[in-house]
Design a protein around this motif. Structure first.
Motif: not given
Length: 516
Positions: A91-116
């Motif tokens: 992301x950063x190399x190709x022009x995106x933005x990477x930042x440190x948010x207030x909330x971190x994620x460590x451990x198991x998490x659930x994600x939802x696919x946007x589309x097939x």
């Protein structure tokens, strides 16, 4: 020889699970190697890559001095999969933005696919993944779309189909990501067009050829034999490569399990018929360790002592120039060895980071980039007996790192007897193979007990048993309560000065498998 006409190399940005990505790709039948993140393009191209994987890492992509995307890769016309730090790097190399948010994620998490999408072919819309990140992508580069998200991470997976570049914020290489293997398979076969042509057992022929080339036609090798599967496989590979120019040296450092020294010497001489020199160095090691409690100091003392003994033995064997070890890649990763410049040291392994810088001999490590299961496959290929192949790992520093605190003759004897009871009962219950590593630990803790209507103030033994596929992550073994009760009763009744037994319920991470 394995088919290296195609590969999927992994560029290493320092993740503790970087080599695990390589292992997963090899499991799929695809040849892979871990290369430094700044490896020259020619080195990567020499592997005939069908694509490239960017590992995770401990840095922040926007931090000063953080490892960056290889400039050549942007124009290389190769599919790329970025994992965690690797995705943020894309992301950063190709022009995106990477930042440190207030909330971190460590451990198991659930994600939802946007589309097939081909990257997630035959995986559910909602799926469990393993997160371990402090930064996140806030804005995508041009041409990319979001493929998955959750409340904490709006871009949990991204892709640019035209470029064939993809990223996942989670770690598909760890078993905690329930569809991680499928995701890596989809990238490999559906996006990169790979074929399953590599087999672990074929590693043996390659290793033999590499050893023969490194040692040369006249070189002599001393192999540090511990009696475990790693050093035994290393010895057999080297013997196949150079024959009688190999001499195995077994050092009894006084830190071994009950009856182990005698068993190793007898078995190796009778079964393999390879020259073996047995050295009794118990007093040397115990004297050097006297009063030492810090585990890193223990490992460095033991590592240096081993090397000095091997150097001494080499001078009696036509000045053997090479020292062979059964070092595996998990050791290298945790020790942040010199060839992993961006790794964070978890603990120094005596045969990696614990080696003295002025050692006289050159190292030969035919298993350095192999995992335990691959070594076992090689061992079976070499005709190693099954009881050796499936023996639990034993740390090079031995019981010194299973005694928390200073080491002494008395504490060693206490631990040996407790550990022997644990192993005997595991085997009797036919659970030795069901656990991949099990052992007793002597704690620096004494507690009050009651024995024979009298007060005691005695030692505590901790029992540790884990299940694991790769030794990079592990879960505590759910041993039957009845078995644990029997083991505890036997230890308290049969081992002097122990009145309490506890069982370790920690997984790796956050713990390590060993206590030190």
């Amino acid at each position: 020889m394995s088919d290296q006409s195609q590969s999927l190399p992994v560029l290493d940005f320092g993740s503790q699970t970087a080599q695990l990505i390589v292992r997963r790709l090899r499991e799929l039948g695809i040849y892979s190697e871990l290369l430094p993140h700044d490896a020259p393009e020619a080195q990567v191209r020499a592997l005939k890559p069908l694509g490239v994987v960017l590992s995770g890492g401990p840095a922040s992509v926007y931090a000063e001095g953080a490892p960056q995307m290889p400039a050549w890769l942007v124009e290389a016309d190769l599919p790329v999969l970025g994992i965690c730090y690797g995705m943020q790097l894309i992301s950063r190399a190709l022009g995106g933005v990477v930042q440190r948010p207030d909330r971190h994620e460590y451990g198991p998490a659930s994600i939802t696919l946007s589309a097939a999408h081909p990257l997630f072919y035959e995986t559910p819309t909602e799926q469990l993944v393993w997160m371990s990140h402090g930064d996140r992508i806030e804005a995508l580069p041009a041409g990319f779309q979001a493929l998955a998200a959750n409340a904490a991470t709006p871009f949990a997976a991204i892709g640019d189909d035209a470029r064939r570049w993809y990223g996942v914020q989670f770690h598909p290489e760890v078993v905690h990501t329930e569809h991680g293997r499928t995701i890596l398979s989809n990238f490999s076969f559906r996006i990169c067009g790979a074929n399953a042509t590599w087999r672990p057992a074929e590693f043996v022929a390659e290793a033999v050829e590499r050893v023969a080339t490194r040692v040369g036609p006249d070189g002599r090798v001393i192999c540090a034999l511990s009696g475990g599967v790693d050093s035994a496989v290393a010895a057999l590979i080297i013997h196949r490569a150079i024959g009688e120019r190999l001499t195995c040296v077994f050092v009894d450092n006084g830190l071994l399990r009950l009856g182990e020294a005698e068993q190793v010497i007898a078995t190796f001489r009778e079964h393999f018929q390879i020259p073996l020199v047995a050295v009794n160095a118990r007093e040397e090691f115990l004297s050097a360790l006297e009063g030492v409690a810090d585990p890193e100091r223990k490992r460095k003392i033991i590592g240096e002592k081993f090397v000095r003994i091997f150097e001494r033995e080499a001078r009696t064997l036509d000045n053997a120039k090479f020292l062979a070890q059964g070092t595996l890649y998990p050791d290298v990763i945790e020790s942040s060895a010199p060839d992993r410049k961006k790794g964070v040291t978890i603990k120094t392994h005596h045969n990696v980071g614990g080696l003295p810088p002025d050692m006289e001999m050159e190292l030969v490590e035919p298993l350095r980039y192999m995992f335990k299961d691959e070594v076992r496959a090689a061992g079976l290929e070499l005709g190693l007996p099954e009881e050796w192949v499936w023996r639990h790992p034993f740390p090079g520093p031995g019981l010194a790192v299973r005694i928390i605190g200073p080491v002494s003759h008395e504490r060693l004897e206490t631990l040996r007897r407790a550990d022997a009871i644990f192993m005997e009962e595991l085997r009797n219950a036919q659970l030795y193979r069901a656990t991949q590593q099990a052992f007793a630990v002597l704690l620096p803790v004494q507690s009050v007990g009651v024995m024979g209507d009298g007060r005691t103030y005695a030692d505590t033994i901790a029992l540790r048993a884990v299940t694991t596929d790769d030794y990079m992550t592990a879960d505590w073994a759910r041993l039957p309560y009845e078995l644990l009760a029997r083991i505890s009763s036997r230890i308290v009744n049969e081992v002097a000065d122990v009145n309490r037994v506890v069982y370790d319920l920690s997984s790796k991470p956050p713990a390590t498998i060993e206590w030190e």
